[in-house]
Design a protein around this motif. Sequence first.
Motif, PDB file in Angstrom:
ATOM      1  N   ASP A 191     -15.092   1.725  14.945  1.00 27.97           N
ATOM      2  CA  ASP A 191     -14.158   1.999  13.850  1.00 27.97           C
ATOM      3  C   ASP A 191     -14.785   2.916  12.810  1.00 27.97           C
ATOM      4  O   ASP A 191     -14.112   3.789  12.252  1.00 27.97           O
ATOM      5  CB  ASP A 191     -13.705   0.684  13.199  1.00 27.97           C
ATOM      6  N   HIS A 250      -5.859   6.284   3.305  1.00 27.43           N
ATOM      7  CA  HIS A 250      -5.639   7.652   2.834  1.00 27.43           C
ATOM      8  C   HIS A 250      -5.558   7.707   1.314  1.00 27.43           C
ATOM      9  O   HIS A 250      -6.058   8.648   0.693  1.00 27.43           O
ATOM     10  CB  HIS A 250      -4.378   8.240   3.474  1.00 27.43           C
ATOM     11  N   GLY A 286      -8.582  -0.480   7.909  1.00 25.28           N
ATOM     12  CA  GLY A 286      -7.518   0.242   8.599  1.00 25.28           C
ATOM     13  C   GLY A 286      -7.580   1.731   8.327  1.00 25.28           C
ATOM     14  O   GLY A 286      -8.421   2.216   7.567  1.00 25.28           O
ATOM     15  N   ILE A 287      -6.685   2.461   9.002  1.00 25.97           N
ATOM     16  CA  ILE A 287      -6.680   3.910   8.847  1.00 25.97           C
ATOM     17  C   ILE A 287      -5.310   4.392   8.391  1.00 25.97           C
ATOM     18  O   ILE A 287      -4.939   5.537   8.553  1.00 25.97           O
ATOM     19  CB  ILE A 287      -7.059   4.607  10.172  1.00 25.97           C
ATOM     20  N   GLU A 288      -4.539   3.488   7.794  1.00 28.25           N
ATOM     21  CA  GLU A 288      -3.176   3.845   7.411  1.00 28.25           C
ATOM     22  C   GLU A 288      -3.145   4.331   5.959  1.00 28.25           C
ATOM     23  O   GLU A 288      -4.155   4.697   5.393  1.00 28.25           O
ATOM     24  CB  GLU A 288      -2.235   2.648   7.620  1.00 28.25           C
ATOM     25  N   GLN A 289      -1.973   4.218   5.388  1.00 30.42           N
ATOM     26  CA  GLN A 289      -1.735   4.714   4.032  1.00 30.42           C
ATOM     27  C   GLN A 289      -2.790   4.260   3.036  1.00 30.42           C
ATOM     28  O   GLN A 289      -3.284   5.055   2.233  1.00 30.42           O
ATOM     29  CB  GLN A 289      -0.341   4.226   3.572  1.00 30.42           C
ATOM     30  N   LYS A 296       0.813  -1.215   0.000  1.00 27.86           N
ATOM     31  CA  LYS A 296       0.000   0.000   0.000  1.00 27.86           C
ATOM     32  C   LYS A 296       0.848   1.267   0.000  1.00 27.86           C
ATOM     33  O   LYS A 296       0.458   2.297  -0.539  1.00 27.86           O
ATOM     34  CB  LYS A 296      -0.936  -0.004   1.214  1.00 27.86           C
ATOM     35  N   ASP A 297       2.053   1.175   0.579  1.00 21.43           N
ATOM     36  CA  ASP A 297       2.914   2.363   0.655  1.00 21.43           C
ATOM     37  C   ASP A 297       3.504   2.724  -0.710  1.00 21.43           C
ATOM     38  O   ASP A 297       4.071   3.798  -0.875  1.00 21.43           O
ATOM     39  CB  ASP A 297       4.079   2.119   1.633  1.00 21.43           C
TER      40      ASP A 297
END
Lengths: 223, 264
Positions: B151, B129, B123-126, B94-95
């Motif tokens: 969540d 976003h 999730g709330i990571e990359q 994902k990064d």
Amino acid sequence: MDSSIVKLRGYKDGLHLIVNPKISLSEIELAIQELFAKMNQPITGTSIQIDLRAPTLNPEDSKHLETHLTETYNLVVNSVNIFEESAETPILAAPATHSIATDLAQGQNIDFDNAQVVRQTIRSGQTTRCLSGSVIIYGDVNPGGEVISAGDIVVLGALRGTAHAGANGRLSSVIVAMELVPLQLQIGTYVNRPPTGQKQRGYPEIARVGAEDIIIVEEFIKF
Amino acid sequence: MGKVIVITSGKGGVGKTTSTANIGTALALIGKTVAIIDADVGLRNLDVVMGLESRVVFTSMDVIDKRCELEKALVKDRRVEDLMLLAASQRNRKDDIKPEQMKDICERLKEEYEYVLVDSPAGIEQGFHNAAAGADEAIIITTPDVSAIRDADRIIGLLQNQGIDGINLILNRLSPTLVRKGNMISKNDVLDILNIDLLGIVPEDTGVIASTNRGVPLVHNEGSPGADAYMRIARRITGQNIPIPEMREDNFFSQIINWFSRKN
């Protein structure tokens, strides 16, 4: 806060004399004397009920209080109701050792009469922090949300998350919410949480540090 | 100019991918032009749910790295006209994608298509976003359990911070029988906490598992409770005013009543 030692309230079934915190009999009598002296009309001859919210009074003391009221003020005491503290307050007593580190904001100008207004719901993971005064929230504080204030916290909605009033150690801070079903409450250095399975009550409530250094919660009527 | 809608939830396993596939298909069945993007890089499965796994040649990563044109990377649906899928790369992480790159793809797609749906990873990571970067609106999927609602609440806060206004809720896998027995959080309790507009309720439907495994979105299975719910949701997205029906309990008597009322 002195006025809350004894309160006179009219309910459906007549006048109630509500004796609130846990203090000695002589102090209660003094407070009663002050209360009656402040009233415009003489109360003699009225029939009342005594609501004891202080289980620390033993049976002899409550009997004594009853006769004292009958003899001194010529009142007719209908009944004496004793309320269990745990059944009455939604927030159970937590040990006073549960003290937490204060969110110190020393050197800052704190004006407790000055409030920050938050016009949104505080959702999970969001934090509202006001270390210069009090906080008023036009919305809810959801589970996982957090409000930290140097002064008071007023939630014009449901408080379902965590609230920390008096974050720099002001123990007279209060937390008021239209619905008070928090995950956890903190005032100054004290932490408390409601018993598990706490339901919404449908009326506003106020939390403050009461006698015996625990956070107590009661129905909010006025400051 | 179309609209980019991110479909997200925070918690995993609440039905983001299933909902994306079904809403996308339903919108296309109504006659809209739809592109759906799998933003779950490294754990792609929207193509599997859509039954398009074997047709994926290029992915969004190939587009970003300019190995192919965006139009070429889009996979056409097997059954419905005007439904396109942009699959995620399974080899990357994902990064490896930046929010701006994702936003660029969304901007380009919404010039051609009326609706661009982005299937967000959990999730709330990359990854989240990235998925939300180009979104004009958002659909939050939640199931009626406390962890999913918690969540969802977190995600709503993040989306609001990003300045996304049109955030709607789909309450997935609601079982009226369990609600009546008091074993499930009711619709009103969920709305009370999340305080956003309800786009629709999808009842618990065992047909979902079968349809996922066959790679045929549920909405093709006309008449099943889940399919009807997704069709109504799609119509609401297009702006039609369709009331949310009260959920019927699926017991013996209601089934008989349903059967009779259907004959008429």
